[in-house]
Design a protein around this motif. Sequence first.
Motif, mmCIF file in Angstrom:
data_model
loop_
_atom_site.group_PDB
_atom_site.id
_atom_site.type_symbol
_atom_site.label_atom_id
_atom_site.label_comp_id
_atom_site.label_asym_id
_atom_site.label_seq_id
_atom_site.Cartn_x
_atom_site.Cartn_y
_atom_site.Cartn_z
ATOM 1 N N LYS A 112 -26.791 33.383 -11.154
ATOM 2 C CA LYS A 112 -26.047 33.674 -12.373
ATOM 3 C C LYS A 112 -26.982 34.258 -13.423
ATOM 4 C CE LYS A 112 -22.617 29.979 -11.721
ATOM 5 N NZ LYS A 112 -22.019 28.754 -12.308
ATOM 6 N N VAL A 166 -19.492 40.331 -6.940
ATOM 7 C CA VAL A 166 -19.770 39.948 -8.325
ATOM 8 C C VAL A 166 -18.510 39.405 -8.992
ATOM 9 C CG1 VAL A 166 -19.399 42.368 -8.996
ATOM 10 C CG2 VAL A 166 -20.552 40.803 -10.570
ATOM 11 N N ASP A 167 -18.681 38.334 -9.728
ATOM 12 C CA ASP A 167 -17.628 37.763 -10.579
ATOM 13 C C ASP A 167 -18.197 37.626 -11.985
ATOM 14 O OD1 ASP A 167 -15.528 37.089 -8.521
ATOM 15 O OD2 ASP A 167 -17.188 35.888 -7.745
ATOM 16 N N HIS A 168 -17.315 37.677 -12.973
ATOM 17 C CA HIS A 168 -17.795 37.532 -14.340
ATOM 18 C C HIS A 168 -16.749 36.855 -15.196
ATOM 19 C CE1 HIS A 168 -15.312 41.158 -14.708
ATOM 20 N NE2 HIS A 168 -15.261 40.913 -16.010
ATOM 21 N N LEU A 175 -16.947 46.755 -18.572
ATOM 22 C CA LEU A 175 -17.055 45.677 -17.578
ATOM 23 C C LEU A 175 -16.486 46.119 -16.234
ATOM 24 C CD1 LEU A 175 -16.065 42.585 -19.747
ATOM 25 C CD2 LEU A 175 -18.289 42.986 -18.680
ATOM 26 N N ILE A 195 -29.810 44.027 -13.277
ATOM 27 C CA ILE A 195 -28.916 42.945 -12.865
ATOM 28 C C ILE A 195 -29.181 42.556 -11.421
ATOM 29 C CG2 ILE A 195 -26.499 42.406 -12.330
ATOM 30 C CD1 ILE A 195 -25.683 43.926 -14.825
ATOM 31 N N TYR A 226 -21.248 37.444 -21.407
ATOM 32 C CA TYR A 226 -20.569 37.236 -20.131
ATOM 33 C C TYR A 226 -21.541 36.652 -19.111
ATOM 34 C CZ TYR A 226 -16.859 40.092 -22.091
ATOM 35 O OH TYR A 226 -15.853 40.569 -22.898
ATOM 36 N N PHE A 277 -22.427 36.599 -15.323
ATOM 37 C CA PHE A 277 -22.224 37.308 -14.067
ATOM 38 C C PHE A 277 -22.736 36.444 -12.917
ATOM 39 C CE2 PHE A 277 -21.035 40.723 -16.566
ATOM 40 C CZ PHE A 277 -20.717 41.864 -15.804
ATOM 41 N N VAL A 292 -18.628 46.249 -12.663
ATOM 42 C CA VAL A 292 -18.178 45.573 -11.442
ATOM 43 C C VAL A 292 -17.901 46.587 -10.333
ATOM 44 C CG1 VAL A 292 -16.351 44.149 -10.440
ATOM 45 C CG2 VAL A 292 -17.260 43.597 -12.706
#
Length: 289
Positions: free
Chosen positions: A187, A259-261, A245, A170, A282, A284, A249
Amino acid sequence: MVVVTGQNKVSATPDDAMSSSDAEDDFQEPATPTATQAAQALPLLPQQFPEVVPLNVGGMFFTTRLSTLRRYEDTMLAAMFSGRHYIPTDAEGRYFIDRDGTYFGDILNFLRSGDLPPRERVRSVYKEAQYYSIGPLLDNLEDIQPLKGEKVRQAFLGLMPYYKDHLERIVEIAKLRAMQRKARFAKLKVCVFKEEMPITPYECPHFNSLRFERSESETKLFEHHCEVDVSFGPWEAVADVYDLLHCIVTDLSARGITVDHQCIGVCDKHLINHYYCKRPIYEFKITWW
């Protein structure tokens, strides 16, 4: 130099004189060692410590009893102040330990009276306890939050194949995309799924039969890779997708990564008959600055 043997006299040549001198040098007795050399050759005497010990730990000053430092025998501090090792002192005569002293007070408080640090310092004190090899403190810290919860979390993550490798993937993908696009963020799509077989609300009551009564050839029809950057799963545990999840995170945030998802749908890949994948996908968003 003249050598006389009986009545014959033999005059020595300069070369002979040189050889004789060299021979004498070869057989000279070794010189008596100097005081410095003798001192270096002798073993150091055990270092003596006062009953009250002044300490300089990375520039922070502490004072404690010698018995406190020696409270647990199998620790680094007990070994350091046993007298078997030489501990340097600073200009003021304090015994110097080349280590950050921010949490050394918490170490001393445990050695003095068994006190444990507040929760916000537990992780940092745990690292210091590892460095100083203080087993009783490590045991106590592992039995309180947040380390106790971390042990449970790691037990769950132990079920996850290649969890750490996927985290690294990631990060690497997000970094590469941000650099290629000269963007502040990147993203990527991540699939997180728990069940091995595709499940819909209609299929849930028949999950066991769906899972165990298929032949090997039929099972292979359901094997596929969703069109995402990284996939986590499957696993067998009570913990669900949202729990994993949260772990992802948390671990990325611990590395200083923002990080946002959000869920952007499911994989609609058709597998066989009326079965579709339906694994959640999802998005990310990794923000670099």
